[in-house]
Design a protein around this motif. Structure first.
Motif, mmCIF file in Angstrom:
data_model
loop_
_atom_site.group_PDB
_atom_site.id
_atom_site.type_symbol
_atom_site.label_atom_id
_atom_site.label_comp_id
_atom_site.label_asym_id
_atom_site.label_seq_id
_atom_site.Cartn_x
_atom_site.Cartn_y
_atom_site.Cartn_z
ATOM 1 N N MET A 1 -16.146 33.903 -25.686
ATOM 2 C CA MET A 1 -15.835 32.376 -25.962
ATOM 3 C C MET A 1 -15.362 31.991 -27.386
ATOM 4 S SD MET A 1 -18.780 28.888 -26.196
ATOM 5 C CE MET A 1 -18.308 28.417 -24.528
ATOM 6 N N SER A 2 -14.444 31.597 -27.571
ATOM 7 C CA SER A 2 -13.796 31.449 -29.001
ATOM 8 C C SER A 2 -14.647 30.351 -29.960
ATOM 9 C CB SER A 2 -12.444 30.625 -28.819
ATOM 10 O OG SER A 2 -12.669 29.226 -28.435
ATOM 11 N N MET A 3 -14.457 30.801 -31.019
ATOM 12 C CA MET A 3 -15.182 29.990 -31.970
ATOM 13 C C MET A 3 -15.055 28.662 -32.157
ATOM 14 S SD MET A 3 -17.652 30.167 -34.314
ATOM 15 C CE MET A 3 -17.685 31.760 -35.234
ATOM 16 N N LEU A 4 -13.920 28.021 -31.627
ATOM 17 C CA LEU A 4 -13.795 26.778 -31.468
ATOM 18 C C LEU A 4 -14.650 26.002 -30.502
ATOM 19 C CD1 LEU A 4 -12.267 23.863 -32.490
ATOM 20 C CD2 LEU A 4 -10.437 24.760 -30.958
ATOM 21 N N LYS A 5 -14.309 26.684 -29.176
ATOM 22 C CA LYS A 5 -15.017 26.423 -27.991
ATOM 23 C C LYS A 5 -16.598 26.281 -28.214
ATOM 24 C CE LYS A 5 -13.613 26.431 -23.371
ATOM 25 N NZ LYS A 5 -12.978 26.910 -22.294
ATOM 26 N N ARG A 6 -16.869 27.478 -29.050
ATOM 27 C CA ARG A 6 -18.524 27.474 -29.069
ATOM 28 C C ARG A 6 -19.024 26.384 -30.141
ATOM 29 N NH1 ARG A 6 -18.611 32.715 -31.178
ATOM 30 N NH2 ARG A 6 -18.648 33.524 -29.024
ATOM 31 N N VAL A 7 -18.229 26.086 -31.075
ATOM 32 C CA VAL A 7 -18.522 24.751 -32.102
ATOM 33 C C VAL A 7 -18.594 23.624 -31.273
ATOM 34 C CG1 VAL A 7 -17.760 23.403 -33.850
ATOM 35 C CG2 VAL A 7 -17.946 25.816 -34.024
ATOM 36 N N PHE A 8 -17.600 23.277 -30.239
ATOM 37 C CA PHE A 8 -17.612 22.107 -29.315
ATOM 38 C C PHE A 8 -18.655 22.300 -28.379
ATOM 39 C CE2 PHE A 8 -13.789 21.159 -31.581
ATOM 40 C CZ PHE A 8 -13.686 19.665 -31.712
ATOM 41 N N CYS A 9 -18.910 23.236 -27.936
ATOM 42 C CA CYS A 9 -20.123 23.634 -26.973
ATOM 43 C C CYS A 9 -21.569 22.993 -27.508
ATOM 44 C CB CYS A 9 -20.302 24.886 -26.368
ATOM 45 S SG CYS A 9 -21.244 25.227 -25.108
ATOM 46 N N VAL A 10 -21.813 23.417 -28.925
ATOM 47 C CA VAL A 10 -22.929 23.208 -29.706
ATOM 48 C C VAL A 10 -23.090 21.863 -29.685
ATOM 49 C CG1 VAL A 10 -24.030 23.414 -31.712
ATOM 50 C CG2 VAL A 10 -23.225 25.526 -30.409
ATOM 51 N N LEU A 11 -21.767 21.169 -30.339
ATOM 52 C CA LEU A 11 -21.670 19.791 -30.590
ATOM 53 C C LEU A 11 -21.919 18.828 -29.238
ATOM 54 C CD1 LEU A 11 -18.512 19.516 -32.781
ATOM 55 C CD2 LEU A 11 -21.003 19.262 -33.406
ATOM 56 N N LEU A 12 -21.439 19.285 -28.356
ATOM 57 C CA LEU A 12 -21.716 18.519 -26.821
ATOM 58 C C LEU A 12 -23.106 18.506 -26.522
ATOM 59 C CD1 LEU A 12 -20.570 16.612 -24.852
ATOM 60 C CD2 LEU A 12 -19.835 18.575 -23.496
ATOM 61 N N THR A 13 -23.793 19.623 -26.841
ATOM 62 C CA THR A 13 -25.273 19.891 -26.440
ATOM 63 C C THR A 13 -25.867 18.949 -27.254
ATOM 64 O OG1 THR A 13 -25.030 22.205 -25.689
ATOM 65 C CG2 THR A 13 -27.254 21.441 -26.661
ATOM 66 N N VAL A 14 -25.737 18.706 -28.519
ATOM 67 C CA VAL A 14 -26.556 17.899 -29.578
ATOM 68 C C VAL A 14 -26.378 16.447 -29.117
ATOM 69 C CG1 VAL A 14 -26.393 16.739 -31.819
ATOM 70 C CG2 VAL A 14 -26.354 19.702 -31.368
ATOM 71 N N VAL A 15 -25.058 15.905 -28.685
ATOM 72 C CA VAL A 15 -24.515 14.788 -28.280
ATOM 73 C C VAL A 15 -25.429 14.543 -27.021
ATOM 74 C CG1 VAL A 15 -23.004 13.371 -27.485
ATOM 75 C CG2 VAL A 15 -22.451 14.488 -29.242
ATOM 76 N N MET A 16 -25.393 15.333 -25.980
ATOM 77 C CA MET A 16 -26.068 15.123 -24.853
ATOM 78 C C MET A 16 -27.675 15.164 -25.003
ATOM 79 S SD MET A 16 -24.053 14.538 -22.232
ATOM 80 C CE MET A 16 -23.385 13.749 -23.574
ATOM 81 N N LEU A 17 -28.240 15.894 -25.884
ATOM 82 C CA LEU A 17 -29.720 15.858 -26.227
ATOM 83 C C LEU A 17 -29.991 14.439 -26.799
ATOM 84 C CD1 LEU A 17 -30.438 19.306 -27.549
ATOM 85 C CD2 LEU A 17 -30.802 18.447 -25.191
ATOM 86 N N LEU A 18 -29.180 14.146 -27.788
ATOM 87 C CA LEU A 18 -29.480 12.607 -28.370
ATOM 88 C C LEU A 18 -29.350 11.496 -27.566
ATOM 89 C CD1 LEU A 18 -28.078 13.356 -31.856
ATOM 90 C CD2 LEU A 18 -30.290 13.096 -31.334
ATOM 91 N N ALA A 19 -28.371 11.558 -26.590
ATOM 92 C CA ALA A 19 -28.094 10.275 -25.630
ATOM 93 C C ALA A 19 -29.162 10.465 -24.544
ATOM 94 C CB ALA A 19 -26.735 10.817 -24.950
ATOM 95 N N GLY A 20 -29.581 11.695 -24.130
ATOM 96 C CA GLY A 20 -30.666 11.902 -23.106
ATOM 97 C C GLY A 20 -32.041 11.291 -23.676
ATOM 98 N N ALA A 21 -32.300 11.724 -25.091
ATOM 99 C CA ALA A 21 -33.363 11.242 -25.707
ATOM 100 C C ALA A 21 -33.694 9.484 -25.658
ATOM 101 C CB ALA A 21 -33.666 11.953 -26.841
#
Length: 128
Positions: A1-21
């Motif tokens: 996985m490219s660095m850019l995709k890895r960063v955006f994957c982590v960011l989306l995880t954070v967004v989903m965790l906050l939204a889910g909470a």
């Protein structure tokens, strides 16, 4: 996985965790924007919160990443009617008051999140 995709994957995880909470800390707010044609709004709010958390975490497990991203695409499409309902009816539940403009801006923003999750479903190109 490219660095850019890895960063955006982590960011989306954070967004989903906050939204889910938020579905558990601002439950009444989410229930208030649910379209009236949907049954069991409280259960759907909790279910969507759980799915946002589980699928967001799934993005961080390489073997589950594509499946989790597809799940997020489907979930984000499924919750779009609530955002549309809020904008159309100018619903202003406590904790989620926004200008009419921002209510409408949320809809294309949701499309950006759908595209973001879809991007994470795509395999990396080899050799190029």
């Amino acid at each position: 996985m490219s660095m850019l995709k890895r960063v955006f994957c982590v960011l989306l995880t954070v967004v989903m965790l906050l939204a889910g909470a938020a579905h558990f800390t601002m439950t009444a707010t989410y229930v208030a924007i649910m379209p009236s044609f949907l049954p069991f709004p409280l259960a759907l709010v909790y279910l969507s919160g759980v799915l946002e958390i589980v699928l967001g975490l799934g993005l961080q497990i390489p073997a589950l990443r594509r499946l989790a991203a597809w799940g997020l695409v489907a979930l984000l499409i499924a919750v779009l009617p609530a955002n549309i309902n809020q904008a159309v009816h100018n619903l202003q539940p406590e904790g989620l008051q926004m200008s009419q403009t921002m209510l409408w801006v949320r809809i294309p923003m949701q499309l950006v999140f759908i595209a973001w999750a879809f991007w994470l479903t795509r395999p990396e190109r080899q050799g190029g």
